[in-house]
Design a protein around this motif. Sequence first.
Motif, PDB file in Angstrom:
ATOM      1  N   PRO A  59     106.887  45.640  16.451  1.00  0.00           N
ATOM      2  CA  PRO A  59     107.025  44.913  15.192  1.00  0.00           C
ATOM      3  C   PRO A  59     108.456  44.394  15.042  1.00  0.00           C
ATOM      4  CG  PRO A  59     106.019  47.071  14.838  1.00  0.00           C
ATOM      5  CD  PRO A  59     106.482  47.029  16.257  1.00  0.00           C
ATOM      6  N   ALA A  60     108.600  43.285  14.354  1.00  0.00           N
ATOM      7  CA  ALA A  60     109.915  42.658  14.174  1.00  0.00           C
ATOM      8  C   ALA A  60     110.896  43.560  13.435  1.00  0.00           C
ATOM      9  CB  ALA A  60     109.762  41.330  13.436  1.00  0.00           C
ATOM     10  N   TRP A  61     110.391  44.503  12.628  1.00  0.00           N
ATOM     11  CA  TRP A  61     111.291  45.357  11.854  1.00  0.00           C
ATOM     12  C   TRP A  61     111.947  46.457  12.698  1.00  0.00           C
ATOM     13  CZ3 TRP A  61     109.464  50.378  11.677  1.00  0.00           C
ATOM     14  CH2 TRP A  61     108.100  50.561  11.812  1.00  0.00           C
ATOM     15  N   ILE A  62     111.575  46.553  13.980  1.00  0.00           N
ATOM     16  CA  ILE A  62     112.245  47.502  14.879  1.00  0.00           C
ATOM     17  C   ILE A  62     113.224  46.712  15.740  1.00  0.00           C
ATOM     18  CG2 ILE A  62     111.989  49.166  16.743  1.00  0.00           C
ATOM     19  CD1 ILE A  62     109.233  49.761  15.695  1.00  0.00           C
ATOM     20  N   PRO A  63     114.530  46.869  15.505  1.00  0.00           N
ATOM     21  CA  PRO A  63     115.508  46.113  16.290  1.00  0.00           C
ATOM     22  C   PRO A  63     115.484  46.531  17.764  1.00  0.00           C
ATOM     23  CG  PRO A  63     116.620  47.671  14.836  1.00  0.00           C
ATOM     24  CD  PRO A  63     115.149  47.754  14.532  1.00  0.00           C
TER      25      PRO A  63
END
Length: 104
Positions: free
Chosen positions: A44-48
């Motif tokens: 997911p995009a929220w995990i850098p």
Amino acid sequence: MRWRASIGLAVGDGPVSSIVESDHGSEGSAREWIEHKLPRARFPAWIPPARRADGVELFGRVARGRVVTGRLVPTWESDTGTAVWHADRAGDHVQWRRCPAGER
């Protein structure tokens, strides 16, 4: 009874959340879905990207159960007596392992 295939996010030994789920009429169909989707799944995009090296993994799971309605929000209940299939990404394919119900 249905078979639920899901791709989830795990940190260390524990699952954190489910990213996508799909219900199927057979175990074989659910496993095929995982074999197709898991190797191509993205974080997911929220995990850098820097956090992805800290033991964050995507995994697949296939469990038998049912959707319970009649509540405010329908919920999934796994069949507690049935083993669960877990899948780990291994390059462009999937490695399966069968676990007792309730294990990751």
